[in-house]
Design a protein around this motif. Structure first.
Motif, PDB file in Angstrom:
ATOM      1  N   TYR A   8      62.040  48.159 -46.400  1.00 21.99           N
ATOM      2  CA  TYR A   8      60.697  47.583 -46.349  1.00 21.99           C
ATOM      3  C   TYR A   8      60.665  46.194 -46.990  1.00 21.99           C
ATOM      4  O   TYR A   8      60.070  45.263 -46.435  1.00 21.99           O
ATOM      5  N   LYS A  12      59.652  42.739 -45.202  1.00 19.08           N
ATOM      6  CA  LYS A  12      58.607  41.818 -45.653  1.00 19.08           C
ATOM      7  C   LYS A  12      59.112  40.373 -45.663  1.00 19.08           C
ATOM      8  O   LYS A  12      58.452  39.467 -45.151  1.00 19.08           O
ATOM      9  N   SER A  16      57.793  37.486 -43.185  1.00 18.72           N
ATOM     10  CA  SER A  16      57.182  36.295 -43.758  1.00 18.72           C
ATOM     11  C   SER A  16      57.927  35.040 -43.307  1.00 18.72           C
ATOM     12  O   SER A  16      57.328  34.091 -42.795  1.00 18.72           O
ATOM     13  N   PHE A  43      50.712  41.220 -47.775  1.00 17.00           N
ATOM     14  CA  PHE A  43      51.413  42.494 -47.964  1.00 17.00           C
ATOM     15  C   PHE A  43      50.889  43.260 -49.175  1.00 17.00           C
ATOM     16  O   PHE A  43      50.860  44.489 -49.162  1.00 17.00           O
ATOM     17  N   GLU A  47      49.604  46.969 -48.739  1.00 19.42           N
ATOM     18  CA  GLU A  47      50.162  48.095 -49.525  1.00 19.42           C
ATOM     19  C   GLU A  47      49.065  48.833 -50.276  1.00 19.42           C
ATOM     20  O   GLU A  47      49.010  50.073 -50.272  1.00 19.42           O
TER      21      GLU A  47
END
Lengths: 257, 261
Positions: A8, A12, A16, A43, A47
């Motif tokens: 994960y 990310k 990005s 993010f 989350e």
């Protein structure tokens, strides 16, 4: 589990970099420079939102079971919980838990201090408890709108309380409640911007930071656009779940009288 | 003939049932019985308490007083503080209920399940029948009530008559000792009543013990061994269909029959 976290985190960074890179040629310099920060915030919001809505849903299930229970020892505390969290502003809840409790410091809070000194954790806790209260009421609506005959038929064939809940009541209540639940998730997304007031660098927090460096008002438009993207993703996700649950022409059985 | 009730050899015996709803006494001491393989019809004007009586038999309503025995097993009620009865052992009650299957006026099929799942649900959850076996049984029962081509249909896609036949299959799947019918055809369009009554006749002829609350006097007359006429929360009259329909003894019963026949 750790594998999942690593994947994960890599995702990310890749998302990005990839998106910021792709947008760079067609974006003003202002956005190009701020882009990684925007995605950081994006993010963090995502989350917080996913965690609080999942945890909040689980708590809501427990709360609604207590709320509709015939035992007052269960229904009154559940009622009180819902009343308090729906009856006070989220902003106040965040500040009470973060600044209020936090002011007791390490001496006052002891082992809880590492938790309460972090805005992110307090933000997650507050959003979770807040949304659980709303979702509990949404589920209650679903449960209480079930035609009573559905439950009687389950009683008449000898099902236990938990069988009735699991097999008959909940599967129908969730389908009835789903549109209202989706609405709550979207509202929670927007409300989550308030965690920026307790030092969390979510999308709103990052947007404000970027703004404070440039004083260019268009920064807020980029922030808003990212919230819209998030709303779009959530709507899509909710629709997918709804489509999976859909039963052809699931309607309230008609009452003949 | 009234309310002398329960011979020792009755399969179902209902004894001195009292029920009130917030001071309104709906059942004022009702006793009747049914032998095994017998069909008993409960008739009476609306408000006479016949549906409440049926709902008391499987404890959807808890009677304040009285006792119910099925196949020698007494219903597990016990006196509480104010002379009222309450359920002592939830497990016993569940087993008791599972032995009495109910068919409702509004079918009450579970809307989120196909009719095959509806018929399997009780056996799998309550009787712990293995899934494969329950599936087979469900398909056989649905075939029996003429719905084999609708196994995977949801209740909303079926006509009222089809839904009620599926509900009867669901009741049969529980292998009940007694079948209770609560005005099974009252919510149906007139042209759909026949198909449901046909299934019920079929069940009666194979010797099922049935208690039927009904407005279908033709059915009551033709199928039942015993007819109980309820009047204002009491048994107005009971006896064989010939007796009740051809020579009713009480004014109330005569009036009622005149109004419905």
């Amino acid at each position: 589990m750790f594998d999942f976290v690593r994947v994960y985190l890599n995702f990310k960074i890749a998302a990005s970099d990839g998106i910021c890179g792709a947008l760079a040629p067609i974006s003003p310099d202002l956005f190009v420079n701020a882009c990684p920060r925007f995605f950081d915030g994006f993010f963090v919001t995502l989350e917080l939102l996913l965690l609080s809505s999942v945890l909040g849903f689980l708590i809501a299930v427990a709360v609604v079971l207590a709320r509709v229970s015939s035992s007052r020892f269960l229904s009154i505390p559940a009622h009180a919980y819902i009343y308090v969290f729906r009856g006070t502003p989220l902003l106040v809840q965040l500040w009470v838990l973060y600044y209020g409790l936090g002011s007791m410091g390490a001496e006052g809070l002891g082992p809880l201090w590492p938790f309460f000194k972090e805005g992110w954790w307090v933000g997650l806790l507050t959003l979770t408890l807040n949304t659980a209260a709303y979702v509990a009421e949404i589920l209650r609506g679903g449960i209480q709108n079930l035609p009573h005959g559905q439950i009687e038929a389950a009683e008449a064939c000898g099902m236990t309380w938990s069988q009735r809940m699991r097999r008959i009541i909940f599967p129908q209540a969730i389908r009835i409640a789903w549109p209202a639940y989706g609405n709550e998730v979207i509202l929670l997304m927007k409300a989550s911007a308030l965690v920026s007031t307790i030092t969390v660098m979510d999308l709103m927090g990052q947007t404000r930071t970027i703004f404070s460096r440039s004083y260019d008002l268009s920064i807020f438009l980029y922030g808003a656009a990212l919230y819209l993207v998030l709303a779009g993703l959530l709507t899509l996700g909710l629709r997918l779940v709804e489509a999976r649950m859909t039963i052809p022409s699931f309607t309230q059985p008609k009452s003949p009288r | 003939m009234t309310s002398q009730g329960t011979a020792g050899n009755d399969y179902l015996s209902v004894n001195n049932i009292h029920k009130d709803f917030g001071g309104l006494e709906v059942l004022k001491g009702i006793s009747f019985g049914a032998r095994q393989h017998e069909v008993v019809s409960l008739i009476g004007a609306s408000g006479s308490g016949k549906s409440t009586l049926l709902r008391c038999i499987n404890l959807l309503e808890i009677p304040e007083k009285g006792e119910i025995t099925v196949d020698g097993k007494r219903l597990p009620l016990s006196p509480s503080g104010r002379g009222h009865r309450h359920i002592t052992n939830k497990r016993d009650v569940r087993l008791f209920r599972a032995s009495l299957a109910m068919v409702f006026q509004n079918f009450n099929l579970w809307a989120h399940m196909t009719i095959r799942q509806n018929v399997m649900e009780g056996p799998v959850q309550v009787l712990k029948v293995p899934k494969a076996e329950a599936t087979e049984q469900a398909e056989a029962l649905l075939a029996r009530v003429g719905l084999f081509d609708k196994l995977d249909a949801y209740p909303a896609h079926l006509s009222g008559g089809q839904q009620q036949r599926a509900a009867i299959a669901r009741a049969l799947a529980m292998q009940p000792k007694i079948l209770l019918f609560d005005e099974p055809t009252s919510a149906l369009d007139p042209e759909l009543v026949g198909e449901v009554l046909a299934v019920m006749r079929d069940l009666a002829s194979e010797g099922r013990t049935m208690v039927v609350v009904t407005h279908e006097m033709g059915f009551a007359r033709e199928v039942s061994e015993n007819v109980v006429f309820l009047h204002q929360g009491r048994i107005g009259e009971q006896g064989s269909p010939e007796q009740i329909f051809q020579s009713p003894q009480t004014d109330a019963c005569r009036k009622f029959l005149a109004s419905v026949l």
